[in-house]
Write a protein that holds these residues in place. Structure first.
Motif, PDB file in Angstrom:
ATOM      1  N   MET A 119       0.810  -1.212   0.000  1.00  0.00           N
ATOM      2  CA  MET A 119       0.000   0.000   0.000  1.00  0.00           C
ATOM      3  C   MET A 119       0.851   1.274   0.000  1.00  0.00           C
ATOM      4  SD  MET A 119      -2.906  -1.107   2.749  1.00  0.00           S
ATOM      5  CE  MET A 119      -3.506   0.569   2.962  1.00  0.00           C
ATOM      6  N   SER A 120       2.147   1.116   0.266  1.00  0.00           N
ATOM      7  CA  SER A 120       3.013   2.301   0.346  1.00  0.00           C
ATOM      8  C   SER A 120       3.440   2.812  -1.025  1.00  0.00           C
ATOM      9  CB  SER A 120       4.253   1.983   1.186  1.00  0.00           C
ATOM     10  OG  SER A 120       5.053   1.002   0.550  1.00  0.00           O
ATOM     11  N   VAL A 121       3.193   2.001  -2.053  1.00  0.00           N
ATOM     12  CA  VAL A 121       3.524   2.406  -3.422  1.00  0.00           C
ATOM     13  C   VAL A 121       2.304   2.206  -4.309  1.00  0.00           C
ATOM     14  CG1 VAL A 121       5.993   1.948  -3.203  1.00  0.00           C
ATOM     15  CG2 VAL A 121       4.454   0.129  -3.966  1.00  0.00           C
ATOM     16  N   HIS A 122       2.312   2.857  -5.451  1.00  0.00           N
ATOM     17  CA  HIS A 122       1.186   2.752  -6.386  1.00  0.00           C
ATOM     18  C   HIS A 122       1.580   1.899  -7.572  1.00  0.00           C
ATOM     19  CE1 HIS A 122      -2.264   3.745  -8.816  1.00  0.00           C
ATOM     20  NE2 HIS A 122      -1.508   4.321  -9.734  1.00  0.00           N
ATOM     21  N   ASP A 123       0.796   0.847  -7.818  1.00  0.00           N
ATOM     22  CA  ASP A 123       0.969  -0.006  -8.987  1.00  0.00           C
ATOM     23  C   ASP A 123      -0.220   0.259  -9.904  1.00  0.00           C
ATOM     24  OD1 ASP A 123       1.073  -1.979 -10.915  1.00  0.00           O
ATOM     25  OD2 ASP A 123       1.427  -3.626  -9.516  1.00  0.00           O
ATOM     26  N   ALA A 124       0.012   0.968 -10.997  1.00  0.00           N
ATOM     27  CA  ALA A 124      -1.079   1.427 -11.857  1.00  0.00           C
ATOM     28  C   ALA A 124      -1.911   0.289 -12.435  1.00  0.00           C
ATOM     29  CB  ALA A 124      -0.520   2.285 -12.994  1.00  0.00           C
ATOM     30  N   SER A 125      -1.368  -0.929 -12.459  1.00  0.00           N
ATOM     31  CA  SER A 125      -2.118  -2.056 -12.994  1.00  0.00           C
ATOM     32  C   SER A 125      -2.617  -2.999 -11.914  1.00  0.00           C
ATOM     33  CB  SER A 125      -1.244  -2.844 -13.992  1.00  0.00           C
ATOM     34  OG  SER A 125      -0.098  -3.369 -13.339  1.00  0.00           O
ATOM     35  N   GLY A 126      -2.448  -2.607 -10.637  1.00  0.00           N
ATOM     36  CA  GLY A 126      -2.877  -3.477  -9.546  1.00  0.00           C
ATOM     37  C   GLY A 126      -4.378  -3.705  -9.535  1.00  0.00           C
ATOM     38  N   PRO A 127      -4.819  -4.913  -9.208  1.00  0.00           N
ATOM     39  CA  PRO A 127      -6.255  -5.226  -9.222  1.00  0.00           C
ATOM     40  C   PRO A 127      -7.020  -4.684  -8.020  1.00  0.00           C
ATOM     41  CG  PRO A 127      -5.011  -7.129  -8.499  1.00  0.00           C
ATOM     42  CD  PRO A 127      -3.995  -6.093  -8.884  1.00  0.00           C
ATOM     43  N   ILE A 128      -6.293  -4.176  -7.017  1.00  0.00           N
ATOM     44  CA  ILE A 128      -6.921  -3.678  -5.800  1.00  0.00           C
ATOM     45  C   ILE A 128      -6.787  -2.165  -5.728  1.00  0.00           C
ATOM     46  CG2 ILE A 128      -6.807  -3.661  -3.269  1.00  0.00           C
ATOM     47  CD1 ILE A 128      -5.638  -6.521  -3.464  1.00  0.00           C
ATOM     48  N   LEU A 129      -7.877  -1.483  -5.452  1.00  0.00           N
ATOM     49  CA  LEU A 129      -7.843  -0.060  -5.152  1.00  0.00           C
ATOM     50  C   LEU A 129      -7.908   0.068  -3.632  1.00  0.00           C
ATOM     51  CD1 LEU A 129      -7.842   2.839  -6.351  1.00  0.00           C
ATOM     52  CD2 LEU A 129     -10.335   2.804  -6.098  1.00  0.00           C
ATOM     53  N   ALA A 130      -6.804   0.501  -3.032  1.00  0.00           N
ATOM     54  CA  ALA A 130      -6.711   0.613  -1.572  1.00  0.00           C
ATOM     55  C   ALA A 130      -6.969   2.051  -1.159  1.00  0.00           C
ATOM     56  CB  ALA A 130      -5.333   0.161  -1.104  1.00  0.00           C
ATOM     57  N   ILE A 131      -8.073   2.272  -0.461  1.00  0.00           N
ATOM     58  CA  ILE A 131      -8.412   3.618   0.009  1.00  0.00           C
ATOM     59  C   ILE A 131      -7.620   3.908   1.279  1.00  0.00           C
ATOM     60  CG2 ILE A 131     -10.233   5.104   0.904  1.00  0.00           C
ATOM     61  CD1 ILE A 131     -12.216   3.668  -0.853  1.00  0.00           C
ATOM     62  N   HIS A 132      -6.891   5.013   1.276  1.00  0.00           N
ATOM     63  CA  HIS A 132      -6.062   5.387   2.414  1.00  0.00           C
ATOM     64  C   HIS A 132      -6.773   6.360   3.358  1.00  0.00           C
ATOM     65  CE1 HIS A 132      -2.358   3.540   0.845  1.00  0.00           C
ATOM     66  NE2 HIS A 132      -2.793   3.929  -0.332  1.00  0.00           N
ATOM     67  N   SER A 133      -7.458   7.333   2.819  1.00  0.00           N
ATOM     68  CA  SER A 133      -8.070   8.369   3.651  1.00  0.00           C
ATOM     69  C   SER A 133      -9.473   8.694   3.156  1.00  0.00           C
ATOM     70  CB  SER A 133      -7.237   9.660   3.630  1.00  0.00           C
ATOM     71  OG  SER A 133      -5.953   9.462   4.175  1.00  0.00           O
ATOM     72  N   VAL A 134     -10.402   8.762   4.094  1.00  0.00           N
ATOM     73  CA  VAL A 134     -11.749   9.302   3.858  1.00  0.00           C
ATOM     74  C   VAL A 134     -11.915  10.371   4.934  1.00  0.00           C
ATOM     75  CG1 VAL A 134     -14.214   8.825   3.740  1.00  0.00           C
ATOM     76  CG2 VAL A 134     -12.558   7.056   3.043  1.00  0.00           C
ATOM     77  N   VAL A 135     -11.742  11.627   4.564  1.00  0.00           N
ATOM     78  CA  VAL A 135     -11.593  12.688   5.553  1.00  0.00           C
ATOM     79  C   VAL A 135     -12.532  13.851   5.258  1.00  0.00           C
ATOM     80  CG1 VAL A 135      -9.937  14.148   6.758  1.00  0.00           C
ATOM     81  CG2 VAL A 135      -9.141  12.104   5.598  1.00  0.00           C
ATOM     82  N   VAL A 136     -13.202  14.328   6.305  1.00  0.00           N
ATOM     83  CA  VAL A 136     -14.028  15.529   6.221  1.00  0.00           C
ATOM     84  C   VAL A 136     -13.548  16.499   7.298  1.00  0.00           C
ATOM     85  CG1 VAL A 136     -16.354  16.495   6.456  1.00  0.00           C
ATOM     86  CG2 VAL A 136     -16.029  14.289   5.320  1.00  0.00           C
ATOM     87  N   ASP A 137     -13.374  17.756   6.941  1.00  0.00           N
ATOM     88  CA  ASP A 137     -12.949  18.766   7.896  1.00  0.00           C
ATOM     89  C   ASP A 137     -13.972  18.871   9.034  1.00  0.00           C
ATOM     90  OD1 ASP A 137     -11.222  20.669   8.871  1.00  0.00           O
ATOM     91  OD2 ASP A 137     -11.970  22.290   7.588  1.00  0.00           O
ATOM     92  N   ALA A 138     -13.473  19.070  10.251  1.00  0.00           N
ATOM     93  CA  ALA A 138     -14.310  18.983  11.455  1.00  0.00           C
ATOM     94  C   ALA A 138     -15.617  19.775  11.401  1.00  0.00           C
ATOM     95  CB  ALA A 138     -13.488  19.392  12.683  1.00  0.00           C
TER      96      ALA A 138
END
Length: 205
Positions: A119-138
């Motif tokens: 998850m620390s690197v991006h593989d443009a052809s990877g079959p998995i989309l790993a969501i890192h952040s879902v953030v809303v300002d307070a």
């Protein structure tokens, strides 16, 4: 049209849990907004995050997560530079200047397996989309913004994945993310379901 399965690792206290998203045939119905929150949601716009937006995104990130969980400025810059197609922000007009203000964002990278290292690197052809952040300002939380943003994000990412696949390249087949146990109901409402504990421990809690 191919519909990827959306999968989620949910960090339940100190023991992360794995969640899986049902096939996305009716995202709109799965992501219902709370009554009375139409105004702010109706005024939201969505666009890709640019390099100039990263300081604002980092400000929201660092104020939303514990220090041992928040993405670094370097990580956010990397995701924008290498996985910009998967980095979307929600904006609203500033009431005083009418300029847009970023109030939340979702960012992801693609990988071949859901591990901390991959998850620390991006593989443009990877079959998995790993969501890192879902953030809303307070100031904008608990007003339907996160649900609206997730709804829009999934629609755009699924559309983009199918467009990529139509060119002969590899789209993604799964969407994964980590979340704490107190957010379980939110992600279940978004259509995710628990599968199993995750081997990844993110942060102390």
């Amino acid at each position: 049209m191919f519909l990827p399965s959306l999968t989620l690792f949910l960090a339940a206290d100190s023991v992360p849990t794995f969640l899986h998203h049902r096939r996305v045939h009716s995202l709109k119905s799965a992501l219902q907004l709370s009554d009375g929150n139409e105004n702010i949601v109706d005024n939201l716009s969505y666009r890709p995050v640019t390099a100039d937006d990263i300081p604002r995104c980092y400000e929201i990130e660092s104020s939303s997560y514990p220090e041992d969980e928040a993405a670094s400025l370097e990580n956010l810059n990397y995701r924008q530079q290498h996985a910009g197609d998967y980095f979307l922000c929600a904006t609203k007009p500033d009431s005083e200047t009418n300029a847009e203000d970023i109030i939340g964002y979702i960012c992801s990278t693609r990988c071949n397996e859901f591990t901390e290292e991959s998850m620390s690197v991006h593989d443009a052809s990877g079959p998995i989309l790993a969501i890192h952040s879902v953030v809303v300002d307070a100031p904008y939380r608990h007003q339907g913004v996160a649900s609206a943003m997730m709804n829009e994000y999934l629609k755009q990412m699924l559309s983009f994945s199918n467009m990529v696949a139509d060119t002969g390249a590899n789209g993604f087949s799964r969407v994964l993310l980590l979340a704490k146990s107190n957010l379980l109901s939110f992600y279940v409402d978004c259509g995710f379901m628990v599968l199993r504990p995750s081997p990844i421990v993110h942060g102390q809690d």
